[in-house]
Motif scaffolding. Structure first.
Motif, PDB file in Angstrom:
ATOM      1  N   VAL A 170       6.872  -4.755  14.863  1.00  0.00           N
ATOM      2  CA  VAL A 170       7.854  -5.805  15.151  1.00  0.00           C
ATOM      3  C   VAL A 170       8.507  -6.346  13.871  1.00  0.00           C
ATOM      4  O   VAL A 170       9.742  -6.442  13.800  1.00  0.00           O
ATOM      5  CB  VAL A 170       7.226  -6.934  15.993  1.00  0.00           C
ATOM      6  CG1 VAL A 170       8.141  -8.136  16.075  1.00  0.00           C
ATOM      7  CG2 VAL A 170       6.905  -6.414  17.391  1.00  0.00           C
ATOM      8  N   PRO A 171       7.750  -6.696  12.814  1.00  0.00           N
ATOM      9  CA  PRO A 171       8.428  -7.168  11.598  1.00  0.00           C
ATOM     10  C   PRO A 171       9.322  -6.101  10.962  1.00  0.00           C
ATOM     11  O   PRO A 171      10.379  -6.426  10.415  1.00  0.00           O
ATOM     12  CB  PRO A 171       7.280  -7.526  10.652  1.00  0.00           C
ATOM     13  CG  PRO A 171       6.104  -7.736  11.520  1.00  0.00           C
ATOM     14  CD  PRO A 171       6.299  -6.854  12.698  1.00  0.00           C
ATOM     15  N   LEU A 172       8.921  -4.845  11.040  1.00  0.00           N
ATOM     16  CA  LEU A 172       9.742  -3.780  10.471  1.00  0.00           C
ATOM     17  C   LEU A 172      11.059  -3.626  11.233  1.00  0.00           C
ATOM     18  O   LEU A 172      12.111  -3.411  10.630  1.00  0.00           O
ATOM     19  CB  LEU A 172       8.971  -2.462  10.466  1.00  0.00           C
ATOM     20  CG  LEU A 172       7.722  -2.423   9.581  1.00  0.00           C
ATOM     21  CD1 LEU A 172       7.016  -1.087   9.732  1.00  0.00           C
ATOM     22  CD2 LEU A 172       8.067  -2.710   8.150  1.00  0.00           C
ATOM     23  N   ILE A 173      11.011  -3.759  12.543  1.00  0.00           N
ATOM     24  CA  ILE A 173      12.231  -3.691  13.355  1.00  0.00           C
ATOM     25  C   ILE A 173      13.132  -4.887  13.049  1.00  0.00           C
ATOM     26  O   ILE A 173      14.351  -4.743  12.936  1.00  0.00           O
ATOM     27  CB  ILE A 173      11.884  -3.615  14.858  1.00  0.00           C
ATOM     28  CG1 ILE A 173      11.200  -2.271  15.164  1.00  0.00           C
ATOM     29  CG2 ILE A 173      13.124  -3.807  15.719  1.00  0.00           C
ATOM     30  CD1 ILE A 173      10.606  -2.179  16.547  1.00  0.00           C
ATOM     31  N   ALA A 174      12.532  -6.063  12.888  1.00  0.00           N
ATOM     32  CA  ALA A 174      13.315  -7.257  12.551  1.00  0.00           C
ATOM     33  C   ALA A 174      14.005  -7.091  11.199  1.00  0.00           C
ATOM     34  O   ALA A 174      15.182  -7.441  11.049  1.00  0.00           O
ATOM     35  CB  ALA A 174      12.421  -8.487  12.546  1.00  0.00           C
ATOM     36  N   ILE A 175      13.294  -6.550  10.236  1.00  0.00           N
ATOM     37  CA  ILE A 175      13.882  -6.314   8.913  1.00  0.00           C
ATOM     38  C   ILE A 175      15.042  -5.333   9.030  1.00  0.00           C
ATOM     39  O   ILE A 175      16.113  -5.556   8.459  1.00  0.00           O
ATOM     40  CB  ILE A 175      12.812  -5.790   7.930  1.00  0.00           C
ATOM     41  CG1 ILE A 175      11.802  -6.895   7.620  1.00  0.00           C
ATOM     42  CG2 ILE A 175      13.441  -5.276   6.646  1.00  0.00           C
ATOM     43  CD1 ILE A 175      10.569  -6.389   6.883  1.00  0.00           C
ATOM     44  N   ALA A 176      14.839  -4.261   9.767  1.00  0.00           N
ATOM     45  CA  ALA A 176      15.900  -3.257   9.936  1.00  0.00           C
ATOM     46  C   ALA A 176      17.129  -3.843  10.637  1.00  0.00           C
ATOM     47  O   ALA A 176      18.254  -3.432  10.361  1.00  0.00           O
ATOM     48  CB  ALA A 176      15.363  -2.060  10.721  1.00  0.00           C
ATOM     49  N   THR A 218       0.673  -0.188  14.968  1.00  0.00           N
ATOM     50  CA  THR A 218       0.514  -1.066  16.122  1.00  0.00           C
ATOM     51  C   THR A 218       1.802  -1.859  16.343  1.00  0.00           C
ATOM     52  O   THR A 218       2.666  -1.920  15.464  1.00  0.00           O
ATOM     53  CB  THR A 218      -0.653  -2.045  15.899  1.00  0.00           C
ATOM     54  OG1 THR A 218      -0.312  -2.921  14.822  1.00  0.00           O
ATOM     55  CG2 THR A 218      -1.939  -1.311  15.594  1.00  0.00           C
ATOM     56  N   GLN A 219       1.882  -2.463  17.499  1.00  0.00           N
ATOM     57  CA  GLN A 219       3.065  -3.270  17.809  1.00  0.00           C
ATOM     58  C   GLN A 219       3.163  -4.454  16.847  1.00  0.00           C
ATOM     59  O   GLN A 219       4.258  -4.832  16.446  1.00  0.00           O
ATOM     60  CB  GLN A 219       2.986  -3.765  19.250  1.00  0.00           C
ATOM     61  CG  GLN A 219       4.216  -4.555  19.652  1.00  0.00           C
ATOM     62  CD  GLN A 219       4.147  -5.017  21.091  1.00  0.00           C
ATOM     63  OE1 GLN A 219       3.164  -4.803  21.782  1.00  0.00           O
ATOM     64  NE2 GLN A 219       5.197  -5.667  21.539  1.00  0.00           N
ATOM     65  N   ARG A 233       3.284  -4.248   4.697  1.00  0.00           N
ATOM     66  CA  ARG A 233       2.934  -4.003   6.100  1.00  0.00           C
ATOM     67  C   ARG A 233       2.300  -2.626   6.294  1.00  0.00           C
ATOM     68  O   ARG A 233       1.355  -2.472   7.055  1.00  0.00           O
ATOM     69  CB  ARG A 233       4.174  -4.110   7.005  1.00  0.00           C
ATOM     70  CG  ARG A 233       4.590  -5.495   7.273  1.00  0.00           C
ATOM     71  CD  ARG A 233       3.612  -6.118   8.225  1.00  0.00           C
ATOM     72  NE  ARG A 233       3.954  -7.512   8.378  1.00  0.00           N
ATOM     73  CZ  ARG A 233       3.154  -8.406   8.875  1.00  0.00           C
ATOM     74  NH1 ARG A 233       1.962  -8.080   9.286  1.00  0.00           N
ATOM     75  NH2 ARG A 233       3.520  -9.642   8.980  1.00  0.00           N
ATOM     76  N   ALA A 234       2.842  -1.635   5.616  1.00  0.00           N
ATOM     77  CA  ALA A 234       2.334  -0.271   5.788  1.00  0.00           C
ATOM     78  C   ALA A 234       0.959  -0.090   5.154  1.00  0.00           C
ATOM     79  O   ALA A 234       0.110   0.628   5.690  1.00  0.00           O
ATOM     80  CB  ALA A 234       3.322   0.724   5.201  1.00  0.00           C
ATOM     81  N   LEU A 235       0.724  -0.748   4.021  1.00  0.00           N
ATOM     82  CA  LEU A 235      -0.543  -0.569   3.302  1.00  0.00           C
ATOM     83  C   LEU A 235      -1.678  -1.453   3.807  1.00  0.00           C
ATOM     84  O   LEU A 235      -2.842  -1.174   3.532  1.00  0.00           O
ATOM     85  CB  LEU A 235      -0.339  -0.837   1.813  1.00  0.00           C
ATOM     86  CG  LEU A 235       0.476   0.178   1.047  1.00  0.00           C
ATOM     87  CD1 LEU A 235       0.699  -0.303  -0.378  1.00  0.00           C
ATOM     88  CD2 LEU A 235      -0.213   1.526   1.045  1.00  0.00           C
TER      89      LEU A 235
END
Length: 177
Positions: A7-13, A2-3, A118-120
């Motif tokens: 969003v947190p994964l994109i921020a981390i990247a 989901t969005q 986040r993934a789990l």
């Protein structure tokens, strides 16, 4: 995904390259201030626990299995934190200033924990009832992992920095030479 998860994964990247570039050079280390970050992390995680207990769909994790999961998360975090602290190179410049350079491996450990959490999260919430485990215990164990890692890393760095300040050597760096 989901969005809300993306969003947190994109921020981390987006932040990773800046942190890696910043850690390429040794930075000044002030042992007298090493307690500040652990205090902030522990306060933030404590607030997070409190907020989750107030708005959670499930009961707080207080049963023995949940407490064991929390203890394992904290213990693993402490072990990884101690190792991460040992991987930080500390040296004293000729003018007496301590310099520290963090290993990029520590950053990847933190990123792995955040991405893993986040993934789990959706999968754990869906299957926790099958295992008779409070899903909140697993999510809180990830936070305790992070807290344990930050606190023990700073303790290990403080011990080594004080030793170096008082004329000692960085024993683990000397052993590698």
């Amino acid at each position: 995904m989901t969005q809300q998860q993306l969003v947190p994964l994109i921020a981390i990247a987006a932040v990773i390259p800046f942190v890696l570039l910043r850690n390429r050079k040794p930075r000044t280390l002030r042992p007298e201030f090493l307690w500040v970050v652990p205090l902030i992390v522990v306060a933030a995680i404590s607030f997070g626990f409190w907020a989750m207990s107030m708005s959670s769909r499930s009961a707080p994790p207080t049963d023995p299995v949940s407490l064991l999961i929390l203890a394992v998360g904290l213990a693993l975090g402490a072990a990884f934190g101690w190792q991460r602290g040992k991987m930080t190179t500390i040296h004293k410049t000729p003018d007496g200033v301590l310099k520290a350079q963090a290993s990029p491996i520590g950053l990847f450990i933190i990123i792995g924990v955040m991405v893993g959490r986040r993934a789990l999260e959706p999968w754990l919430e869906a299957h926790a009832a099958d295992w008779h485990i409070n899903p909140l215990a697993i999510l809180e164990a990830f936070m305790l992992f992070a807290a344990g890692m930050v606190v023990t890393q700073r303790i290990e760095m403080f011990i080594r920095a004080r030793n170096i300040q008082h004329g000692g050597t960085d024993a683990h760096v000397e052993a590698e030479r």
